[in-house]
Design a protein around this motif. Sequence first.
Motif, short mmCIF file in Angstrom:
data_model
loop_
_atom_site.label_atom_id
_atom_site.label_comp_id
_atom_site.label_asym_id
_atom_site.label_seq_id
_atom_site.Cartn_x
_atom_site.Cartn_y
_atom_site.Cartn_z
N MET A 14 0.85 -1.18 0.00
CA MET A 14 0.00 0.00 0.00
C MET A 14 0.90 1.24 0.00
SD MET A 14 -2.75 0.96 2.87
CE MET A 14 -4.20 1.77 2.42
N THR A 15 0.60 2.19 -0.87
CA THR A 15 1.41 3.40 -0.95
C THR A 15 0.91 4.43 0.06
OG1 THR A 15 -0.02 4.35 -2.62
CG2 THR A 15 1.85 3.03 -3.40
N THR A 16 1.81 5.31 0.47
CA THR A 16 1.44 6.35 1.42
C THR A 16 0.88 7.56 0.66
OG1 THR A 16 3.65 7.27 1.38
CG2 THR A 16 3.20 5.63 3.08
N PRO A 17 -0.05 8.29 1.27
CA PRO A 17 -0.61 9.47 0.62
C PRO A 17 0.45 10.55 0.42
CG PRO A 17 -1.94 8.80 2.50
CD PRO A 17 -0.70 8.00 2.54
N ASP A 18 0.33 11.30 -0.63
CA ASP A 18 1.24 12.41 -0.91
C ASP A 18 0.67 13.66 -0.22
OD1 ASP A 18 2.96 14.30 -1.86
OD2 ASP A 18 2.66 13.82 -3.98
N TYR A 19 1.07 13.87 1.03
CA TYR A 19 0.50 14.95 1.82
C TYR A 19 0.86 16.33 1.28
CZ TYR A 19 -0.82 11.41 5.19
OH TYR A 19 -1.38 10.32 5.79
N ASP A 20 2.02 16.47 0.67
CA ASP A 20 2.38 17.76 0.07
C ASP A 20 1.44 18.10 -1.09
OD1 ASP A 20 4.51 18.15 1.80
OD2 ASP A 20 5.91 17.09 0.49
N LEU A 21 1.13 17.13 -1.90
CA LEU A 21 0.21 17.34 -3.01
C LEU A 21 -1.20 17.65 -2.49
CD1 LEU A 21 -0.48 17.34 -6.02
CD2 LEU A 21 -0.87 14.86 -5.82
N ILE A 22 -1.63 16.92 -1.49
CA ILE A 22 -2.95 17.15 -0.91
C ILE A 22 -3.03 18.56 -0.33
CG2 ILE A 22 -4.52 16.47 0.95
CD1 ILE A 22 -3.48 13.58 0.52
N ASP A 23 -1.99 18.98 0.38
CA ASP A 23 -1.96 20.31 0.98
C ASP A 23 -2.01 21.39 -0.09
OD1 ASP A 23 -1.79 22.04 3.23
OD2 ASP A 23 0.32 22.40 2.73
N ARG A 24 -1.23 21.23 -1.17
CA ARG A 24 -1.21 22.21 -2.25
C ARG A 24 -2.56 22.31 -2.94
NH1 ARG A 24 -0.45 22.04 -7.68
NH2 ARG A 24 0.07 19.83 -7.66
N LEU A 25 -3.18 21.18 -3.21
CA LEU A 25 -4.50 21.19 -3.87
C LEU A 25 -5.57 21.81 -2.99
CD1 LEU A 25 -4.44 17.67 -5.57
CD2 LEU A 25 -4.19 19.91 -6.68
N GLU A 26 -5.52 21.53 -1.68
CA GLU A 26 -6.48 22.14 -0.77
C GLU A 26 -6.32 23.65 -0.73
OE1 GLU A 26 -5.95 20.14 2.96
OE2 GLU A 26 -7.39 18.57 2.45
N ARG A 27 -5.07 24.13 -0.73
CA ARG A 27 -4.84 25.57 -0.75
C ARG A 27 -5.37 26.19 -2.03
NH1 ARG A 27 0.34 24.40 1.03
NH2 ARG A 27 1.09 24.84 -1.06
N GLU A 28 -5.12 25.55 -3.16
CA GLU A 28 -5.59 26.07 -4.44
C GLU A 28 -7.11 26.12 -4.52
OE1 GLU A 28 -3.82 23.76 -7.54
OE2 GLU A 28 -1.80 24.52 -7.13
N LEU A 29 -7.76 25.13 -3.96
CA LEU A 29 -9.22 25.08 -3.98
C LEU A 29 -9.86 25.86 -2.84
CD1 LEU A 29 -9.66 21.32 -4.89
CD2 LEU A 29 -10.02 23.29 -6.38
N GLY A 30 -9.05 26.27 -1.86
CA GLY A 30 -9.58 27.03 -0.73
C GLY A 30 -10.34 26.19 0.27
N ILE A 31 -10.12 24.88 0.26
CA ILE A 31 -10.87 24.03 1.20
C ILE A 31 -10.03 23.61 2.40
CG2 ILE A 31 -12.46 23.15 -0.52
CD1 ILE A 31 -10.78 20.62 -0.68
N GLY A 32 -8.75 23.89 2.37
CA GLY A 32 -7.89 23.51 3.49
C GLY A 32 -7.50 24.69 4.33
N GLN A 33 -8.32 25.74 4.33
CA GLN A 33 -7.99 26.95 5.06
C GLN A 33 -7.93 26.66 6.55
OE1 GLN A 33 -7.42 29.94 3.57
NE2 GLN A 33 -7.69 29.02 1.57
N ARG A 34 -6.92 27.20 7.17
CA ARG A 34 -6.79 27.06 8.62
C ARG A 34 -7.76 28.01 9.30
NH1 ARG A 34 -4.25 23.34 6.86
NH2 ARG A 34 -2.14 22.76 7.36
N ALA A 35 -8.35 27.58 10.40
CA ALA A 35 -9.25 28.43 11.16
C ALA A 35 -8.45 29.51 11.87
CB ALA A 35 -10.03 27.59 12.18
N ARG A 36 -9.13 30.61 12.21
CA ARG A 36 -8.47 31.67 12.96
C ARG A 36 -7.95 31.12 14.27
NH1 ARG A 36 -12.12 36.95 12.83
NH2 ARG A 36 -10.33 37.67 13.96
N LYS A 37 -6.80 31.58 14.67
CA LYS A 37 -6.21 31.08 15.91
C LYS A 37 -7.04 31.48 17.12
CE LYS A 37 -1.55 30.75 14.22
NZ LYS A 37 -0.17 31.08 14.39
#
Length: 60
Positions: free
Chosen positions: A1-24
Amino acid sequence: MTTPDYDLIDRLERELGIGQRARKKPMRTARPVCLIKDCDGTNTDISTWSGVLVMRIHEH
Protein backbone atom coordinates in the motif's frame (compact mmCIF):
# COMPACT_ATOMS: atom_id res chain seq x y z
CA MET A 1 0.00 0.00 0.00
CA THR A 2 1.41 3.40 -0.95
CA THR A 3 1.44 6.35 1.42
CA PRO A 4 -0.61 9.47 0.62
CA ASP A 5 1.24 12.41 -0.91
CA TYR A 6 0.50 14.95 1.82
CA ASP A 7 2.38 17.76 0.07
CA LEU A 8 0.21 17.34 -3.01
CA ILE A 9 -2.95 17.15 -0.91
CA ASP A 10 -1.96 20.31 0.98
CA ARG A 11 -1.21 22.21 -2.25
CA LEU A 12 -4.50 21.19 -3.87
CA GLU A 13 -6.48 22.14 -0.77
CA ARG A 14 -4.84 25.57 -0.75
CA GLU A 15 -5.59 26.07 -4.44
CA LEU A 16 -9.22 25.08 -3.98
CA GLY A 17 -9.58 27.03 -0.73
CA ILE A 18 -10.87 24.03 1.20
CA GLY A 19 -7.89 23.51 3.49
CA GLN A 20 -7.99 26.95 5.06
CA ARG A 21 -6.79 27.06 8.62
CA ALA A 22 -9.25 28.43 11.16
CA ARG A 23 -8.47 31.67 12.96
CA LYS A 24 -6.21 31.08 15.91
CA LYS A 25 -8.33 33.17 18.26
CA PRO A 26 -12.06 33.27 17.57
CA MET A 27 -13.87 36.53 18.24
CA ARG A 28 -15.35 36.95 21.66
CA THR A 29 -19.09 36.38 21.73
CA ALA A 30 -19.68 38.75 24.67
CA ARG A 31 -21.61 41.97 24.14
CA PRO A 32 -19.42 44.59 22.43
CA VAL A 33 -18.53 47.78 24.24
CA CYS A 34 -19.81 51.02 22.73
CA LEU A 35 -18.15 54.35 23.53
CA ILE A 36 -21.45 56.25 23.40
CA LYS A 37 -23.11 56.47 26.80
CA ASP A 38 -26.49 54.69 27.04
CA CYS A 39 -26.27 53.51 23.43
CA ASP A 40 -29.24 51.46 22.29
CA GLY A 41 -27.79 50.54 18.89
CA THR A 42 -28.25 47.14 17.33
CA ASN A 43 -25.64 44.47 16.69
CA THR A 44 -25.41 42.34 13.57
CA ASP A 45 -23.37 39.14 13.88
CA ILE A 46 -21.79 37.59 10.78
CA SER A 47 -20.94 33.91 11.20
CA THR A 48 -19.62 31.08 9.09
CA TRP A 49 -21.86 28.15 8.15
CA SER A 50 -20.42 26.23 11.08
CA GLY A 51 -21.45 28.99 13.50
CA VAL A 52 -18.05 30.61 14.14
CA LEU A 53 -18.42 34.35 14.72
CA VAL A 54 -16.42 36.23 12.07
CA MET A 55 -17.51 39.84 12.49
CA ARG A 56 -19.86 41.89 14.65
CA ILE A 57 -21.24 45.18 13.31
CA HIS A 58 -22.63 47.75 15.78
CA GLU A 59 -25.05 50.30 14.34
CA HIS A 60 -26.27 53.48 16.02
